[in-house]
Write a protein that holds these residues in place. Structure first.
Motif, mmCIF file in Angstrom:
data_model
loop_
_atom_site.group_PDB
_atom_site.id
_atom_site.type_symbol
_atom_site.label_atom_id
_atom_site.label_comp_id
_atom_site.label_asym_id
_atom_site.label_seq_id
_atom_site.Cartn_x
_atom_site.Cartn_y
_atom_site.Cartn_z
ATOM 1 N N ALA A 22 0.835 -1.200 0.000
ATOM 2 C CA ALA A 22 0.000 0.000 0.000
ATOM 3 C C ALA A 22 0.870 1.250 0.000
ATOM 4 C CB ALA A 22 -0.933 -0.011 1.206
ATOM 5 N N SER A 23 1.972 1.222 0.736
ATOM 6 C CA SER A 23 2.879 2.360 0.778
ATOM 7 C C SER A 23 3.525 2.582 -0.592
ATOM 8 C CB SER A 23 3.950 2.114 1.836
ATOM 9 O OG SER A 23 4.940 3.111 1.780
ATOM 10 N N LYS A 24 3.958 1.483 -1.242
ATOM 11 C CA LYS A 24 4.552 1.600 -2.576
ATOM 12 C C LYS A 24 3.545 2.151 -3.568
ATOM 13 C CE LYS A 24 8.074 -2.016 -2.302
ATOM 14 N NZ LYS A 24 8.502 -3.327 -2.826
ATOM 15 N N THR A 25 2.328 1.658 -3.482
ATOM 16 C CA THR A 25 1.274 2.135 -4.383
ATOM 17 C C THR A 25 1.017 3.617 -4.176
ATOM 18 O OG1 THR A 25 0.259 -0.050 -4.331
ATOM 19 C CG2 THR A 25 -1.114 1.764 -5.117
ATOM 20 N N GLN A 26 0.978 4.050 -2.917
ATOM 21 C CA GLN A 26 0.752 5.465 -2.627
ATOM 22 C C GLN A 26 1.895 6.326 -3.161
ATOM 23 O OE1 GLN A 26 -2.015 6.768 -1.496
ATOM 24 N NE2 GLN A 26 -1.137 8.804 -1.752
ATOM 25 N N GLN A 27 3.142 5.833 -3.048
ATOM 26 C CA GLN A 27 4.286 6.571 -3.583
ATOM 27 C C GLN A 27 4.200 6.688 -5.104
ATOM 28 O OE1 GLN A 27 7.685 4.407 -2.220
ATOM 29 N NE2 GLN A 27 7.770 5.415 -0.215
ATOM 30 N N GLU A 28 3.820 5.602 -5.762
ATOM 31 C CA GLU A 28 3.690 5.627 -7.221
ATOM 32 C C GLU A 28 2.578 6.576 -7.656
ATOM 33 O OE1 GLU A 28 3.311 1.684 -8.772
ATOM 34 O OE2 GLU A 28 5.244 1.052 -7.948
ATOM 35 N N LEU A 29 1.467 6.576 -6.923
ATOM 36 C CA LEU A 29 0.371 7.492 -7.243
ATOM 37 C C LEU A 29 0.803 8.946 -7.075
ATOM 38 C CD1 LEU A 29 -2.728 5.657 -5.717
ATOM 39 C CD2 LEU A 29 -2.287 6.127 -8.124
ATOM 40 N N THR A 30 1.578 9.216 -6.050
ATOM 41 C CA THR A 30 2.063 10.575 -5.821
ATOM 42 C C THR A 30 2.997 11.005 -6.954
ATOM 43 O OG1 THR A 30 1.940 10.187 -3.438
ATOM 44 C CG2 THR A 30 3.246 12.068 -4.172
ATOM 45 N N LYS A 31 3.911 10.117 -7.368
ATOM 46 C CA LYS A 31 4.812 10.420 -8.475
ATOM 47 C C LYS A 31 4.030 10.652 -9.768
ATOM 48 C CE LYS A 31 8.888 7.830 -6.952
ATOM 49 N NZ LYS A 31 9.740 6.664 -7.256
ATOM 50 N N PHE A 32 3.027 9.808 -10.007
ATOM 51 C CA PHE A 32 2.229 9.931 -11.229
ATOM 52 C C PHE A 32 1.458 11.246 -11.229
ATOM 53 C CE2 PHE A 32 -1.599 9.021 -13.783
ATOM 54 C CZ PHE A 32 -0.980 8.770 -14.992
ATOM 55 N N GLN A 33 0.904 11.624 -10.078
ATOM 56 C CA GLN A 33 0.152 12.875 -9.994
ATOM 57 C C GLN A 33 1.061 14.072 -10.229
ATOM 58 O OE1 GLN A 33 -3.202 13.096 -9.795
ATOM 59 N NE2 GLN A 33 -2.868 15.259 -10.199
ATOM 60 N N SER A 34 2.297 14.023 -9.702
ATOM 61 C CA SER A 34 3.227 15.133 -9.938
ATOM 62 C C SER A 34 3.631 15.200 -11.417
ATOM 63 C CB SER A 34 4.453 15.016 -9.035
ATOM 64 O OG SER A 34 5.219 13.891 -9.393
#
Length: 172
Positions: A22-34
């Motif tokens: 879940a933490s990795k997924t959240q990090q990837e989502l944050t990178k994608f949003q940026s």
């Protein structure tokens, strides 16, 4: 009792693994949003681009053949001696060729056209069928023609026929 504690440990390990995922997924989502935000910012600052800014002069957008621009770039190419047919005629002894000029580039294109005509006449002697007797499709013919165009350009750049040198010297 050990089986119960083992399954309890497995549950806690599984729970920990899902938290890491879940933490990795959240990090990837944050990178994608940026990334999306930066693309939106760039899109707002971009203006439209004219085809003259994309295509080289004298070429069409979508040209699939290689060009001769940038083929000769060294300082020695500015005062090169004729090669091939131009060197053997003797009419232009002592003259030099500026291979970096636009006139020489156009001379190479004309030589490439002549080489393409030679290759096309050679190709016409081949049968139009494959080994198993089937006729070639329209797409096969089209891509084969594109192949021969590129072959002509490659031969012009590397074979040293000297026709471009002769054309350049006559037009200079």
């Amino acid at each position: 009792m050990t089986g119960i504690s083992f399954s309890g440990n497995a549950a806690s390990v599984t729970g920990g693994a899902s938290m890491v995922e879940a933490s990795k997924t959240q990090q990837e989502l944050t990178k994608f949003q940026s990334l999306l935000d930066s693309v939106k910012e760039q899109k707002e600052t971009l203006t439209s681009v004219a085809s003259s800014q994309i295509a080289e002069s004298g070429r069409l957008n979508g040209d699939y053949t290689s060009s001769f621009s940038g083929t000769f770039t060294s300082q020695a190419d500015k005062t090169a001696q004729p090669i091939g047919a131009a060197a053997n005629t003797g009419f232009h002894s002592g003259e030099t060729i500026d291979r970096t000029s636009e006139l020489y580039e156009k001379s190479l294109e004309l030589e490439s056209y002549f080489v393409k005509m030679m290759l096309s006449s050679m190709r016409s002697t081949l049968s139009g069928t494959s080994l198993n007797g089937e006729e070639k499709s329209f797409a096969q013919n089209m891509y084969e023609d594109m192949l021969y165009d590129e072959l002509a350009v490659s031969m012009t750049k590397n074979a040293g026929f000297g026709l471009a040198d002769q054309i350049y010297l006559e037009l200079q």
